[in-house]
Motif scaffolding. Sequence first.
Motif, PDB file in Angstrom:
ATOM      1  N   GLY A  25      -2.329 -27.309   7.808  1.00 22.20           N
ATOM      2  CA  GLY A  25      -3.538 -27.737   8.055  1.00 22.20           C
ATOM      3  C   GLY A  25      -3.257 -29.749   8.127  1.00 22.20           C
TER       4      GLY A  25
ATOM      5  N   THR B 196      -1.932 -25.256   2.855  1.00 19.80           N
ATOM      6  CA  THR B 196      -2.500 -26.506   2.775  1.00 19.80           C
ATOM      7  C   THR B 196      -2.390 -27.522   1.688  1.00 19.80           C
ATOM      8  OG1 THR B 196      -4.764 -27.075   2.872  1.00 19.80           O
ATOM      9  CG2 THR B 196      -3.866 -24.949   1.795  1.00 19.80           C
ATOM     10  N   ASP B 197      -3.376 -28.305   1.646  1.00 24.96           N
ATOM     11  CA  ASP B 197      -3.189 -29.513  -0.063  1.00 24.96           C
ATOM     12  C   ASP B 197      -3.892 -29.015  -0.873  1.00 24.96           C
ATOM     13  OD1 ASP B 197      -5.591 -29.458   0.770  1.00 24.96           O
ATOM     14  OD2 ASP B 197      -6.078 -31.133   1.902  1.00 24.96           O
ATOM     15  N   VAL B 198      -4.155 -27.814  -1.434  1.00 28.15           N
ATOM     16  CA  VAL B 198      -3.875 -27.392  -2.584  1.00 28.15           C
ATOM     17  C   VAL B 198      -3.119 -26.258  -2.607  1.00 28.15           C
ATOM     18  CG1 VAL B 198      -6.459 -27.893  -3.487  1.00 28.15           C
ATOM     19  CG2 VAL B 198      -5.919 -26.060  -1.976  1.00 28.15           C
TER      20      VAL B 198
ATOM     21  N   GLY C  27      -3.672 -22.717  -3.885  1.00 24.15           N
ATOM     22  CA  GLY C  27      -4.274 -21.792  -3.373  1.00 24.15           C
ATOM     23  C   GLY C  27      -5.664 -22.066  -3.959  1.00 24.15           C
ATOM     24  N   VAL C  28      -6.563 -20.884  -3.863  1.00 24.65           N
ATOM     25  CA  VAL C  28      -7.444 -20.638  -4.037  1.00 24.65           C
ATOM     26  C   VAL C  28      -7.965 -21.233  -5.367  1.00 24.65           C
ATOM     27  CG1 VAL C  28      -9.740 -19.177  -3.397  1.00 24.65           C
ATOM     28  CG2 VAL C  28      -7.669 -19.047  -1.553  1.00 24.65           C
TER      29      VAL C  28
ATOM     30  N   PRO D 184     -10.832 -27.356  -6.356  1.00 23.36           N
ATOM     31  CA  PRO D 184     -10.691 -28.259  -7.862  1.00 23.36           C
ATOM     32  C   PRO D 184     -11.658 -29.780  -7.097  1.00 23.36           C
ATOM     33  CG  PRO D 184      -9.367 -27.617  -6.161  1.00 23.36           C
ATOM     34  CD  PRO D 184     -10.346 -27.066  -5.343  1.00 23.36           C
ATOM     35  N   ARG D 185     -11.900 -30.263  -6.197  1.00 18.03           N
ATOM     36  CA  ARG D 185     -12.189 -31.691  -5.799  1.00 18.03           C
ATOM     37  C   ARG D 185     -13.431 -32.030  -6.633  1.00 18.03           C
ATOM     38  NH1 ARG D 185      -8.030 -33.115  -2.249  1.00 18.03           N
ATOM     39  NH2 ARG D 185      -6.918 -31.420  -0.614  1.00 18.03           N
TER      40      ARG D 185
ATOM     41  N   SER E 190     -17.020 -22.716   1.513  1.00 17.79           N
ATOM     42  CA  SER E 190     -15.726 -23.212   0.338  1.00 17.79           C
ATOM     43  C   SER E 190     -14.723 -23.270   1.887  1.00 17.79           C
ATOM     44  CB  SER E 190     -14.581 -21.907  -0.331  1.00 17.79           C
ATOM     45  OG  SER E 190     -15.753 -21.692  -1.053  1.00 17.79           O
TER      46      SER E 190
HETATM   47  P1  ADP Z   1      -5.876 -27.911   6.279  1.00 17.62           P
HETATM   48  O1  ADP Z   1      -6.728 -28.941   5.963  1.00 17.62           O
HETATM   49  O2  ADP Z   1      -4.903 -27.353   5.155  1.00 17.62           O
HETATM   50  O3  ADP Z   1      -6.544 -26.853   6.834  1.00 17.62           O
HETATM   51  P2  ADP Z   1      -8.785 -27.527   4.208  1.00 17.62           P
HETATM   52  O4  ADP Z   1      -9.361 -29.079   4.251  1.00 17.62           O
HETATM   53  O5  ADP Z   1      -9.192 -27.271   5.488  1.00 17.62           O
HETATM   54  O6  ADP Z   1      -7.458 -28.298   5.123  1.00 17.62           O
HETATM   55  O7  ADP Z   1      -9.142 -26.959   3.046  1.00 17.62           O
HETATM   56  C1  ADP Z   1      -8.663 -26.797   1.839  1.00 17.62           C
HETATM   57  C2  ADP Z   1      -9.546 -27.869   0.799  1.00 17.62           C
HETATM   58  O8  ADP Z   1     -10.685 -26.698   0.862  1.00 17.62           O
HETATM   59  C3  ADP Z   1      -8.871 -28.218  -0.248  1.00 17.62           C
HETATM   60  O9  ADP Z   1      -8.470 -29.285  -0.261  1.00 17.62           O
HETATM   61  C4  ADP Z   1     -10.494 -28.214  -1.729  1.00 17.62           C
HETATM   62  O10 ADP Z   1     -10.822 -28.944  -1.525  1.00 17.62           O
HETATM   63  C5  ADP Z   1     -11.153 -27.171  -0.127  1.00 17.62           C
HETATM   64  N1  ADP Z   1     -11.287 -26.520  -1.031  1.00 17.62           N
HETATM   65  C6  ADP Z   1     -13.353 -25.905  -0.839  1.00 17.62           C
HETATM   66  N2  ADP Z   1     -13.519 -24.751  -2.259  1.00 17.62           N
HETATM   67  C7  ADP Z   1     -12.369 -24.217  -2.822  1.00 17.62           C
HETATM   68  C8  ADP Z   1     -11.553 -23.163  -3.788  1.00 17.62           C
HETATM   69  N3  ADP Z   1     -12.356 -22.442  -4.231  1.00 17.62           N
HETATM   70  N4  ADP Z   1     -10.302 -23.445  -3.896  1.00 17.62           N
HETATM   71  C9  ADP Z   1      -9.287 -23.944  -3.517  1.00 17.62           C
HETATM   72  N5  ADP Z   1      -9.641 -25.431  -2.236  1.00 17.62           N
HETATM   73  C10 ADP Z   1     -11.361 -25.312  -1.609  1.00 17.62           C
END
Ligand code: ADP
Length: 416
Positions: A9, A173-175, A177-178, A183-184, A208
């Motif tokens: 991402g 991605t920057d987290v 997992g799901v 988590p923010r 989400s």
């Molecule tokens: P990427 O640029 O890698 O596609 P996104 O910003 O589109 O990343 O998606 C990752 C973000 O989704 C996370 O940083 C987090 O803030 C958000 N997010 C929302 N809901 C969730 C969830 N249930 N679990 C994990 N992340 C979530």
Amino acid sequence: MALIVHKYGGTSMGSTERIKNVALRVAKWHDAGYQIVVVPSAMSGETNRLLGMAKELMAQPDPREMDMLASTGEQVSVALLAMALKAIGKDAVSYAGWQVAIKTDSAFTKARIQSIDDAKVRNDLDAGRIVIITGFQGVDADGNIATLGRGGSDTSAVAVAVAMKAEECLIFTDVDGVYTTDPRVVTDARRLKTVTFEEMLEMASLGSKVLQIRSVEFAGNYKMPTRVLSSMTDPMLPLEIEARSGTLISFEEDTNMEHAAITGIAFNRDEAKITVLGVPDRPGIAYQILGPVADANIEVDMIIQNQSVAGKTDFTFTVARGEYQRSMEVLNGSVKEHIGAGSIAGDAKVSKVSVVGVGMRSHVGIASQMFRTLSEEGINILMISTSEIKISVLIDEKYMELAVRALHKAFELESA
Ligand code: ADP
Ligand code: ASP
Ligand code: MG
């Protein structure tokens, strides 16, 4: 040889330093004997920057030109990643969507993938190359570039994995997992080791943004093993550990009766509510209100019609906040006069909070617990909608985070 698709991402691709890390991670998997196709997004902030410039020139930018512009962010990413791989001695080749080709329909800014030609990619992989394909974009039958909607690189990656019959699609991605919720917003949210496809689909469609909804649909329709994991760890993390990290979307029928009632909480900040007041209560009225809204390509979400008093009723529905102005224009135009409604009221500062879980099928009292929790926080519920595995409420935007935190606690979702 097993083929794996990696998706990275915007944050993961956010600087040349980060791109070097992506290259090291990809090279690690390639060295372990996998064929690798990488699907990166534009560098973080880039798509917003491009769309912002378009809006400076045109209030409603032309959709075809918008896609011509927005797709450039991903073209930068693939070329930089190919260079970073070559710099560490890996043979890599980058392609834009039209070069593969990834064929889409012509619904600019929200196109759907129709087919992917795997021949060229297959040749490169067989020659030992790492193939890098732009996320978010494809080409229509007339040769126009079309993009897949915000967050669309997830969908590109899963679609490529399906077309190439990959063993697994890894969404880096920057987290890590799901989580039970973003988590923010809730710092003690808990990572899920697995999430059922149905739950992931609900969570994605309810806001989400960790996965674009169409990517989850692709994964489910073709049973493509898909895992969400972190790109922020040491790129040299042992592959056996990385391969089992994050969250796996599972496709098995969930037979666990001990399943917690609720798996996660999703929210969508950017909703808007519109009420048509004093509507004559007669057959066809819902169609006469919502037909023109649908004709304007505006998606309607929650809908309620009040009981009628003296032959008149109120009709309320929600749309995405970005569509609020246009919806009001449609209704204030011919519709209001045509149906003989009293007036039209709106509120563009509302949000939707949803609790999701397959466990709802075998637990009772989820709705009452949700409503009790919100009432204890003094939060007024404006609208409610339910399905077999979710309950959504519409509330004032200013209470959204409070509601998410209170529900997360009430349903005991926090990490131990
Ligand atoms: P990427 O640029 O890698 O596609 P996104 O910003 O589109 O990343 O998606 C990752 C973000 O989704 C996370 O940083 C987090 O803030 C958000 N997010 C929302 N809901 C969730 C969830 N249930 N679990 C994990 N992340 C979530
Ligand atoms: N770059 C696109 C966006 O910002 C696609 C994506 O990141 O998945 O929406
Ligand atoms: Mg995303």
